[in-house]
Scaffold this motif. Structure first.
Motif, PDB file in Angstrom:
ATOM      1  N   ASN A  83       0.830  -1.205   0.000  1.00  0.00           N
ATOM      2  CA  ASN A  83       0.000   0.000   0.000  1.00  0.00           C
ATOM      3  C   ASN A  83       0.865   1.256   0.000  1.00  0.00           C
ATOM      4  N   ARG A  84       1.909   1.253   0.815  1.00  0.00           N
ATOM      5  CA  ARG A  84       2.828   2.395   0.876  1.00  0.00           C
ATOM      6  C   ARG A  84       3.476   2.629  -0.489  1.00  0.00           C
ATOM      7  N   LEU A  85       3.913   1.555  -1.136  1.00  0.00           N
ATOM      8  CA  LEU A  85       4.556   1.692  -2.446  1.00  0.00           C
ATOM      9  C   LEU A  85       3.570   2.162  -3.510  1.00  0.00           C
ATOM     10  N   ARG A  86       2.326   1.730  -3.429  1.00  0.00           N
ATOM     11  CA  ARG A  86       1.304   2.199  -4.387  1.00  0.00           C
ATOM     12  C   ARG A  86       1.037   3.689  -4.203  1.00  0.00           C
ATOM     13  N   ARG A  87       0.998   4.146  -2.943  1.00  0.00           N
ATOM     14  CA  ARG A  87       0.822   5.583  -2.692  1.00  0.00           C
ATOM     15  C   ARG A  87       2.007   6.359  -3.252  1.00  0.00           C
ATOM     16  N   THR A  88       3.194   5.819  -3.070  1.00  0.00           N
ATOM     17  CA  THR A  88       4.396   6.469  -3.583  1.00  0.00           C
ATOM     18  C   THR A  88       4.354   6.537  -5.108  1.00  0.00           C
ATOM     19  N   GLU A  89       3.911   5.460  -5.716  1.00  0.00           N
ATOM     20  CA  GLU A  89       3.773   5.444  -7.175  1.00  0.00           C
ATOM     21  C   GLU A  89       2.810   6.536  -7.638  1.00  0.00           C
ATOM     22  N   GLY A  90       1.714   6.704  -6.909  1.00  0.00           N
ATOM     23  CA  GLY A  90       0.752   7.762  -7.231  1.00  0.00           C
ATOM     24  C   GLY A  90       1.366   9.147  -7.064  1.00  0.00           C
ATOM     25  N   GLN A  91       2.178   9.311  -6.020  1.00  0.00           N
ATOM     26  CA  GLN A  91       2.853  10.592  -5.816  1.00  0.00           C
ATOM     27  C   GLN A  91       3.786  10.895  -6.985  1.00  0.00           C
ATOM     28  N   ILE A  92       4.492   9.901  -7.457  1.00  0.00           N
ATOM     29  CA  ILE A  92       5.420  10.109  -8.574  1.00  0.00           C
ATOM     30  C   ILE A  92       4.657  10.500  -9.834  1.00  0.00           C
ATOM     31  N   ARG A  93       3.526   9.848 -10.073  1.00  0.00           N
ATOM     32  CA  ARG A  93       2.708  10.233 -11.228  1.00  0.00           C
ATOM     33  C   ARG A  93       2.233  11.679 -11.086  1.00  0.00           C
ATOM     34  N   GLY A  94       1.882  12.045  -9.857  1.00  0.00           N
ATOM     35  CA  GLY A  94       1.470  13.428  -9.607  1.00  0.00           C
ATOM     36  C   GLY A  94       2.593  14.414  -9.879  1.00  0.00           C
ATOM     37  N   ILE A  95       3.805  14.049  -9.527  1.00  0.00           N
ATOM     38  CA  ILE A  95       4.968  14.911  -9.779  1.00  0.00           C
ATOM     39  C   ILE A  95       5.189  15.062 -11.285  1.00  0.00           C
ATOM     40  N   GLN A  96       5.026  13.976 -12.021  1.00  0.00           N
ATOM     41  CA  GLN A  96       5.171  14.053 -13.471  1.00  0.00           C
ATOM     42  C   GLN A  96       4.159  15.034 -14.058  1.00  0.00           C
ATOM     43  N   LYS A  97       2.945  14.970 -13.550  1.00  0.00           N
ATOM     44  CA  LYS A  97       1.888  15.884 -14.014  1.00  0.00           C
ATOM     45  C   LYS A  97       2.228  17.318 -13.645  1.00  0.00           C
ATOM     46  N   MET A  98       2.763  17.512 -12.441  1.00  0.00           N
ATOM     47  CA  MET A  98       3.153  18.858 -12.018  1.00  0.00           C
ATOM     48  C   MET A  98       4.213  19.433 -12.967  1.00  0.00           C
ATOM     49  N   ILE A  99       5.162  18.599 -13.370  1.00  0.00           N
ATOM     50  CA  ILE A  99       6.209  19.053 -14.288  1.00  0.00           C
ATOM     51  C   ILE A  99       5.606  19.401 -15.646  1.00  0.00           C
ATOM     52  N   GLU A 100       4.732  18.532 -16.129  1.00  0.00           N
ATOM     53  CA  GLU A 100       4.062  18.809 -17.399  1.00  0.00           C
ATOM     54  C   GLU A 100       3.264  20.109 -17.345  1.00  0.00           C
ATOM     55  N   GLN A 144       7.152  17.711  -3.125  1.00  0.00           N
ATOM     56  CA  GLN A 144       6.588  16.393  -3.409  1.00  0.00           C
ATOM     57  C   GLN A 144       7.684  15.338  -3.586  1.00  0.00           C
ATOM     58  N   LEU A 145       8.791  15.712  -4.210  1.00  0.00           N
ATOM     59  CA  LEU A 145       9.911  14.780  -4.341  1.00  0.00           C
ATOM     60  C   LEU A 145      10.466  14.400  -2.970  1.00  0.00           C
ATOM     61  N   SER A 146      10.508  15.356  -2.067  1.00  0.00           N
ATOM     62  CA  SER A 146      10.968  15.082  -0.705  1.00  0.00           C
ATOM     63  C   SER A 146      10.024  14.109  -0.003  1.00  0.00           C
ATOM     64  N   ALA A 147       8.734  14.269  -0.225  1.00  0.00           N
ATOM     65  CA  ALA A 147       7.751  13.356   0.363  1.00  0.00           C
ATOM     66  C   ALA A 147       7.932  11.934  -0.185  1.00  0.00           C
ATOM     67  N   VAL A 148       8.229  11.823  -1.467  1.00  0.00           N
ATOM     68  CA  VAL A 148       8.469  10.509  -2.077  1.00  0.00           C
ATOM     69  C   VAL A 148       9.709   9.872  -1.465  1.00  0.00           C
ATOM     70  N   ARG A 149      10.760  10.661  -1.302  1.00  0.00           N
ATOM     71  CA  ARG A 149      11.987  10.135  -0.708  1.00  0.00           C
ATOM     72  C   ARG A 149      11.711   9.615   0.704  1.00  0.00           C
ATOM     73  N   SER A 150      10.946  10.375   1.488  1.00  0.00           N
ATOM     74  CA  SER A 150      10.609   9.943   2.849  1.00  0.00           C
ATOM     75  C   SER A 150       9.796   8.655   2.835  1.00  0.00           C
ATOM     76  N   SER A 151       8.883   8.556   1.900  1.00  0.00           N
ATOM     77  CA  SER A 151       8.056   7.357   1.798  1.00  0.00           C
ATOM     78  C   SER A 151       8.904   6.131   1.461  1.00  0.00           C
TER      79      SER A 151
END
Length: 87
Positions: A11-28, A39-46
């Motif tokens: 579950n933690r890894l799935r949330r992290t995966e979602g965060q990464i997708r969100g970061i990609q969207k933020m960049i776009e 958000q990248l810092s939050a992913v690193r912590s996760s």
């Protein structure tokens, strides 16, 4: 790894995966740099927490199921400890 711990980790890894997708969207969407970095810092912590869960589970297993060879057991535990403090 036991079922409840495995489920928590997945579950933690799935949330992290979602965060990464969100970061990609933020960049776009050309969002602010500080927001992306936050958000990248939050992913690193996760990911750090996920690694901690895995290492803790490994240590627990080593303590509950000792190896026949004490040297091998000590080596495995030292390796797990090294993984925790490695950064």
């Amino acid at each position: 790894m036991e079922q409840p711990e495995q489920k928590k980790l997945l579950n933690r890894l799935r949330r992290t995966e979602g965060q990464i997708r969100g970061i990609q969207k933020m960049i776009e969407d050309e969002k602010e740099c500080i927001d992306i970095i936050t958000q990248l810092s939050a992913v690193r912590s996760s990911i750090d927490r996920a690694m901690g869960l895995i290492v803790a589970e490994n240590l627990k297993y080593c303590l509950e199921n000792p190896e026949q060879d004490p040297t091998d057991q000590a080596q495995k535990m030292q390796q797990a400890i090294h993984m925790i403090i490695k950064k």
